[in-house]
Every structure is written in structure tokens, then in C-alpha cells.
Design an enzyme around this catalytic site. Structure first.
Site, PDB file in Angstrom:
ATOM      1  N   ARG A   1       1.674  -6.801  -7.185  1.00  0.00           N
ATOM      2  CA  ARG A   1       1.425  -8.230  -7.018  1.00  0.00           C
ATOM      3  C   ARG A   1       2.688  -8.859  -6.430  1.00  0.00           C
ATOM      4  O   ARG A   1       3.814  -8.478  -6.772  1.00  0.00           O
ATOM      5  CB  ARG A   1       1.091  -8.893  -8.363  1.00  0.00           C
ATOM      6  CG  ARG A   1       0.009  -8.192  -9.154  1.00  0.00           C
ATOM      7  CD  ARG A   1      -1.334  -8.215  -8.459  1.00  0.00           C
ATOM      8  NE  ARG A   1      -1.900  -9.555  -8.441  1.00  0.00           N
ATOM      9  CZ  ARG A   1      -2.883  -9.925  -7.637  1.00  0.00           C
ATOM     10  NH1 ARG A   1      -3.381  -9.062  -6.766  1.00  0.00           N
ATOM     11  NH2 ARG A   1      -3.375 -11.142  -7.696  1.00  0.00           N
TER      12      ARG A   1
ATOM     13  N   HIS B   1      -1.063  -7.424   2.529  1.00  0.00           N
ATOM     14  CA  HIS B   1      -1.830  -7.264   1.281  1.00  0.00           C
ATOM     15  C   HIS B   1      -3.084  -6.431   1.567  1.00  0.00           C
ATOM     16  O   HIS B   1      -4.209  -6.799   1.216  1.00  0.00           O
ATOM     17  CB  HIS B   1      -2.223  -8.620   0.692  1.00  0.00           C
ATOM     18  CG  HIS B   1      -2.465  -8.547  -0.786  1.00  0.00           C
ATOM     19  ND1 HIS B   1      -2.085  -9.549  -1.651  1.00  0.00           N
ATOM     20  CD2 HIS B   1      -3.058  -7.601  -1.561  1.00  0.00           C
ATOM     21  CE1 HIS B   1      -2.435  -9.216  -2.895  1.00  0.00           C
ATOM     22  NE2 HIS B   1      -3.036  -8.043  -2.852  1.00  0.00           N
TER      23      HIS B   1
END
Length: 313
Positions: A228, A276
Site C-alpha cells: 500500500r 499500482h
């Protein structure tokens, strides 16, 4: 137990395909019919609006469409119903591919060769065997263990760190605060796959990176973050790269996403960036698993892959 409606509330994902697949078996809505809509039994969410779920009296469970669940816990009005994590073979495969790809690229001097090519430099640096390189995985959950297995099969020495003891054959495991520094001191390539919780936010900072082993067969420490973005401090990574604390980094996640165009990470010669994209949620694989869980729950069976609310993942 009767079938209820599914509330599909996602941002940053295209909802059309999710809606199409869910609606093949159940009625799906994109908004509740009022704050206290009694017809909604399940919520399938990603970064939903705060307090959207708080008044739904018959909500049975919440399903995340992504691997992380910190976006769910960010809701101040989160109801006390079960939360189901995504666990899917293709998601695990994607993440394992990403981790192994980046480890091998750093191990086999990928950045150096890419820099040499436009300059037409014919130079081969010494290549160390995989067994001389220690890969440390922060987060020995489902994804971390899958990546560790493949890295072991390639001959790398593998360390693992987690909040609590998570033994794994062939892996040197460390746990908790007491195990963190010894884990880092024994690690050449750090792979971050931790969940985001209040305890892990900002954990990948300059102080942590300073503890990595720099005198190694790679010629320096390497960071790979596919967990994350808010686990890391972007500015601390730049500092570590600039002063030699880190040799290189592969980053798939960032404190702010999309990564601002003003970020020095974009043009840093020691950084490899992906948007991502390490393990993208595929509705064709995830929706059938969600629907099976809903059907099983209505037959009186227990939900699987539940989030531990106390731990936050």
C-alpha cells in the site's frame, strides 16, 4: 435465508463489468433507496462514500473488490458486519509474478543494463548466484507466502517478517517489534506486502531503510513496495537513494496516487515505477467467488477469508 440485493459502490474501478457479472445472478443497485434501505443484503465496495452503509438494517456482509481493506476501515460509519477479503488464484499469481520479476531484475542488474544500452556500453558486472542474495518479505500473508515459495524455488535465501509468528518451511521468519531490526539486518532486497493499518502507516521510512544490509552481493540494498502506498514515506525513499542507503527501488504504490508529476521519483535514475499495477482486481475471477460465498452463507455456511477487525486486515 432469502436473497437480498447487492449494493455496488466502487470508485477508481470501472463498475460496468462488476455490475454485469453480479447482476447475472442477483439484483444489483448502485445507490440505496434511502439511508435505511432494508432490501440490501451485501455491499461490494472500493473506497465507498463515508456513512453509506451505516443505516442499512439488513446488511449481512461487506466484500472488498481489492486486496486492501484500509479503504473500508476509513468509513467512520462502518457497521459491525463481517468484512470479506479478496483471495483469488489470479490475484495471487499476478502479485507473485510482479515480485519475482522485480527481484530478478534487480538481481540481474536490469537498471544498469538499461542505462548502458543507449550509451552503447558493453560491460558485464559480476553476477552473484541467487543463494548469495537474501530477499526479505514484510507481510507473510497469502500473497507473501506465495511469492516466498517461488523465490525459494529459484534459490534465493528468503526471510519473512510479520506482526505475529508465521512459520514457513525454508524461510527464516521474524515477528513483532523485537524481530524487525534483525530481519532488516539480514535482508538485501526488501519486498513490502504489508496491509495498511494505523500501526503500519509510514513504516517504510528512512530509519527502517537504514537497517537494511548494504554490504552484499548486489552492491547495495533494494526496496520493492507492492503493498500500500501509505506504508512508505516517498521523501525518505528519495533521501535513501540519494545518499546510498538504497541502491535501487521498484515502486508500484505511492503516498498519493496517481503519483504527482512533480514527484522526483518519476525521473530518479534508480527508481522503476509501475502505476499500482502489480495485481489488478479482475471481476471475471473475483465475482464468482463473491457470489459463491453469498450462496453458501445463505445456506448457513460460514463466510471465508474474513478480516480481523482488531488487526485491521
Amino acid at each position: 435465508m432469502e436473497k437480498g440485493k447487492i449494493l455496488l459502490a466502487v470508485t477508481a474501478f470501472h463498475p460496468q463489468r462488476w455490475h454485469q457479472l453480479l447482476a447475472a445472478e442477483r439484483e444489483v443497485v448502485l445507490e440505496p433507496a434511502g439511508a435505511n434501505d432494508p432490501s440490501i443484503a451485501y455491499a461490494v465496495v472500493w473506497k465507498h462514500k463515508p456513512n453509506l452503509l451505516s443505516g442499512l438494517p439488513n446488511l449481512r456482509a461487506i466484500f472488498s473488490v481489492g486486496a486492501g481493506v484500509d479503504h473500508i476501515f476509513a468509513d467512520p460509519g462502518l457497521p459491525g458486519v463481517p468484512i470479506v477479503r479478496v483471495v483469488a488464484d489470479n490475484l495471487t499469481q499476478y502479485m507473485t509474478e510482479y515480485v519475482v520479476w522485480r527481484v530478478l531484475d534487480h538481481h540481474r542488474h536490469g537498471m544498469l543494463y538499461r542505462a548502458q544500452q543507449p550509451k552503447k556500453i558493453w560491460h558485464e558486472p559480476p553476477q552473484r548466484p541467487a543463494g548469495d542474495i537474501s530477499v526479505g518479505i514484510m507481510g507473510l500473508g497469502h500473497l507473501g507466502r506465495a511469492a516466498a515459495s517461488v523465490l525459494l524455488s529459484l534459490g534465493f535465501a528468503v526471510n519473512g517478517w510479520s506482526r505475529t509468528e508465521r512459520p514457513m518451511k525454508g524461510v527464516s521468519t521474524y515477528a513483532g517489534e523485537a524481530g524487525l531490526i534483525p530481519f532488516l539486518n539480514a535482508t538485501d532486497i526488501l519486498v513490502v506486502l504489508l496491509p495498511l493499518t494505523p500501526q503500519t502507516q509510514g513504516i517504510v521510512n528512512y530509519g527502517l531503510l537504514k537497517e537494511l544490509r548494504r554490504r552484499n552481493g548486489l552492491g547495495g540494498a533494494v526496496l520493492i513496495n507492492a503493498g500500500r502506498g501509505r506504508l512508505q514515506k516517498d521523501a525518505d525513499i528519495v533521501r535513501a537513494l540519494d545518499d546510498g542507503t538504497l541502491k535501487e527501488a521498484s515502486l508500484d504504490v505511492f503516498e498519493v496516487e496517481p503519483l504527482p508529476k512533480t514527484s522526483p521519483l518519476w525521473s530518479h535514475p534508480k527508481v522503476f515505477i509501475t502505476p499500482h499495477a502489480a495485481a489488478t482486481s479482475d471481476p471475471a475471477h473475483l465475482v464468482p467467488a463473491m457470489l459463491r460465498q453469498m450462496d453458501a452463507f445463505e445456506r448457513g455456511e460460514k463466510l471465508e477469508n474474513l478480516v480481523d477487525r482488531e488487526a485491521g486486515y
